[in-house]
Design a protein around this motif. Structure first.
Motif, PDB file in Angstrom:
ATOM      1  N   LYS A   2       0.840  -1.202   0.000  1.00  0.00           N
ATOM      2  CA  LYS A   2       0.000   0.000   0.000  1.00  0.00           C
ATOM      3  C   LYS A   2       0.870   1.245   0.000  1.00  0.00           C
ATOM      4  CE  LYS A   2      -4.023  -1.891   2.365  1.00  0.00           C
ATOM      5  NZ  LYS A   2      -4.809  -1.864   3.607  1.00  0.00           N
ATOM      6  N   PHE A   3       1.940   1.237   0.807  1.00  0.00           N
ATOM      7  CA  PHE A   3       2.847   2.385   0.868  1.00  0.00           C
ATOM      8  C   PHE A   3       3.528   2.604  -0.476  1.00  0.00           C
ATOM      9  CE2 PHE A   3       7.176   4.037   1.602  1.00  0.00           C
ATOM     10  CZ  PHE A   3       6.833   5.305   2.044  1.00  0.00           C
ATOM     11  N   ALA A   4       3.909   1.537  -1.149  1.00  0.00           N
ATOM     12  CA  ALA A   4       4.604   1.653  -2.434  1.00  0.00           C
ATOM     13  C   ALA A   4       3.726   2.316  -3.491  1.00  0.00           C
ATOM     14  CB  ALA A   4       5.056   0.281  -2.904  1.00  0.00           C
ATOM     15  N   ARG A   5       2.428   2.238  -3.338  1.00  0.00           N
ATOM     16  CA  ARG A   5       1.513   2.837  -4.313  1.00  0.00           C
ATOM     17  C   ARG A   5       1.266   4.325  -4.062  1.00  0.00           C
ATOM     18  NH1 ARG A   5      -1.993  -1.812  -3.035  1.00  0.00           N
ATOM     19  NH2 ARG A   5      -1.160  -3.523  -4.244  1.00  0.00           N
ATOM     20  N   THR A   6       1.653   4.823  -2.906  1.00  0.00           N
ATOM     21  CA  THR A   6       1.425   6.236  -2.586  1.00  0.00           C
ATOM     22  C   THR A   6       2.510   7.091  -3.227  1.00  0.00           C
ATOM     23  OG1 THR A   6       2.761   6.181  -0.580  1.00  0.00           O
ATOM     24  CG2 THR A   6       0.416   5.602  -0.346  1.00  0.00           C
ATOM     25  N   PRO A   7       2.269   8.386  -3.372  1.00  0.00           N
ATOM     26  CA  PRO A   7       3.311   9.272  -3.916  1.00  0.00           C
ATOM     27  C   PRO A   7       4.583   9.252  -3.060  1.00  0.00           C
ATOM     28  CG  PRO A   7       1.196  10.394  -3.940  1.00  0.00           C
ATOM     29  CD  PRO A   7       0.996   9.091  -3.213  1.00  0.00           C
ATOM     30  N   GLN A   8       4.419   9.194  -1.756  1.00  0.00           N
ATOM     31  CA  GLN A   8       5.580   9.116  -0.862  1.00  0.00           C
ATOM     32  C   GLN A   8       6.366   7.834  -1.111  1.00  0.00           C
ATOM     33  OE1 GLN A   8       4.062   9.484   3.099  1.00  0.00           O
ATOM     34  NE2 GLN A   8       5.780  10.760   3.733  1.00  0.00           N
ATOM     35  N   GLY A   9       5.666   6.736  -1.277  1.00  0.00           N
ATOM     36  CA  GLY A   9       6.312   5.451  -1.529  1.00  0.00           C
ATOM     37  C   GLY A   9       7.045   5.435  -2.851  1.00  0.00           C
ATOM     38  N   ARG A  10       6.430   6.041  -3.869  1.00  0.00           N
ATOM     39  CA  ARG A  10       7.094   6.113  -5.178  1.00  0.00           C
ATOM     40  C   ARG A  10       8.360   6.944  -5.107  1.00  0.00           C
ATOM     41  NH1 ARG A  10       2.017   7.812  -7.535  1.00  0.00           N
ATOM     42  NH2 ARG A  10       0.716   5.980  -7.416  1.00  0.00           N
ATOM     43  N   ARG A  11       8.309   8.050  -4.354  1.00  0.00           N
ATOM     44  CA  ARG A  11       9.512   8.878  -4.191  1.00  0.00           C
ATOM     45  C   ARG A  11      10.611   8.090  -3.489  1.00  0.00           C
ATOM     46  NH1 ARG A  11       5.835  13.087  -3.212  1.00  0.00           N
ATOM     47  NH2 ARG A  11       5.964  12.798  -0.975  1.00  0.00           N
ATOM     48  N   ALA A  12      10.245   7.358  -2.449  1.00  0.00           N
ATOM     49  CA  ALA A  12      11.228   6.561  -1.716  1.00  0.00           C
ATOM     50  C   ALA A  12      11.842   5.490  -2.621  1.00  0.00           C
ATOM     51  CB  ALA A  12      10.586   5.914  -0.487  1.00  0.00           C
ATOM     52  N   MET A  13      11.014   4.849  -3.435  1.00  0.00           N
ATOM     53  CA  MET A  13      11.527   3.825  -4.351  1.00  0.00           C
ATOM     54  C   MET A  13      12.443   4.442  -5.393  1.00  0.00           C
ATOM     55  SD  MET A  13       8.495   0.977  -4.790  1.00  0.00           S
ATOM     56  CE  MET A  13       7.988   1.673  -6.316  1.00  0.00           C
ATOM     57  N   ASN A  14      12.081   5.618  -5.910  1.00  0.00           N
ATOM     58  CA  ASN A  14      12.938   6.284  -6.891  1.00  0.00           C
ATOM     59  C   ASN A  14      14.283   6.663  -6.293  1.00  0.00           C
ATOM     60  OD1 ASN A  14      11.119   6.064  -8.974  1.00  0.00           O
ATOM     61  ND2 ASN A  14      10.181   8.050  -8.580  1.00  0.00           N
ATOM     62  N   ARG A  15      14.261   7.148  -5.054  1.00  0.00           N
ATOM     63  CA  ARG A  15      15.533   7.483  -4.385  1.00  0.00           C
ATOM     64  C   ARG A  15      16.383   6.235  -4.191  1.00  0.00           C
ATOM     65  NH1 ARG A  15      12.713  11.313  -0.585  1.00  0.00           N
ATOM     66  NH2 ARG A  15      12.248   9.381   0.486  1.00  0.00           N
ATOM     67  N   ALA A  16      15.761   5.144  -3.774  1.00  0.00           N
ATOM     68  CA  ALA A  16      16.498   3.899  -3.549  1.00  0.00           C
ATOM     69  C   ALA A  16      17.068   3.361  -4.858  1.00  0.00           C
ATOM     70  CB  ALA A  16      15.589   2.859  -2.904  1.00  0.00           C
ATOM     71  N   MET A  17      16.293   3.434  -5.934  1.00  0.00           N
ATOM     72  CA  MET A  17      16.762   2.935  -7.227  1.00  0.00           C
ATOM     73  C   MET A  17      17.925   3.785  -7.744  1.00  0.00           C
ATOM     74  SD  MET A  17      14.661   0.387  -8.398  1.00  0.00           S
ATOM     75  CE  MET A  17      14.349   0.552 -10.113  1.00  0.00           C
ATOM     76  N   SER A  18      17.837   5.096  -7.597  1.00  0.00           N
ATOM     77  CA  SER A  18      18.924   5.941  -8.086  1.00  0.00           C
ATOM     78  C   SER A  18      20.182   5.732  -7.242  1.00  0.00           C
ATOM     79  CB  SER A  18      18.525   7.408  -8.096  1.00  0.00           C
ATOM     80  OG  SER A  18      18.296   7.888  -6.800  1.00  0.00           O
ATOM     81  N   TYR A  19      20.018   5.512  -5.946  1.00  0.00           N
ATOM     82  CA  TYR A  19      21.181   5.213  -5.108  1.00  0.00           C
ATOM     83  C   TYR A  19      21.803   3.876  -5.497  1.00  0.00           C
ATOM     84  CZ  TYR A  19      24.125   4.251  -1.102  1.00  0.00           C
ATOM     85  OH  TYR A  19      25.208   3.947  -0.313  1.00  0.00           O
ATOM     86  N   ALA A  20      20.980   2.893  -5.786  1.00  0.00           N
ATOM     87  CA  ALA A  20      21.484   1.570  -6.163  1.00  0.00           C
ATOM     88  C   ALA A  20      22.247   1.633  -7.482  1.00  0.00           C
ATOM     89  CB  ALA A  20      20.345   0.577  -6.261  1.00  0.00           C
ATOM     90  N   ARG A  21      21.902   2.571  -8.345  1.00  0.00           N
ATOM     91  CA  ARG A  21      22.592   2.723  -9.632  1.00  0.00           C
ATOM     92  C   ARG A  21      23.880   3.525  -9.510  1.00  0.00           C
ATOM     93  NH1 ARG A  21      17.181   4.340 -11.758  1.00  0.00           N
ATOM     94  NH2 ARG A  21      16.198   2.394 -12.347  1.00  0.00           N
TER      95      ARG A  21
END
Length: 50
Positions: A9-28
């Motif tokens: 549910k959190f991953a579907r929220t705008p906050q969750g998407r921002r967190a996932m984008n930050r994590a993905m960019s850090y992983a790259r």
């Protein structure tokens, strides 16, 4: 599995998407790749029987 549902549910929220984008960019990033490799080495060392 209430925790997994909560995370989904959190991953579907705008906050969750921002967190996932930050994590993905850090992983790259080079620093992120280095840290991920280090953690993988540590985990694989724990699994090896002695």
């Amino acid at each position: 599995m209430p925790l997994l549902n909560t995370l989904m549910k959190f991953a579907r929220t705008p906050q969750g998407r921002r967190a996932m984008n930050r994590a993905m960019s850090y992983a790259r990033s080079p620093q992120g790749r280095k840290q991920i490799a280090q953690v993988q080495r540590q985990l694989s060392a724990r699994r090896k029987p002695r």
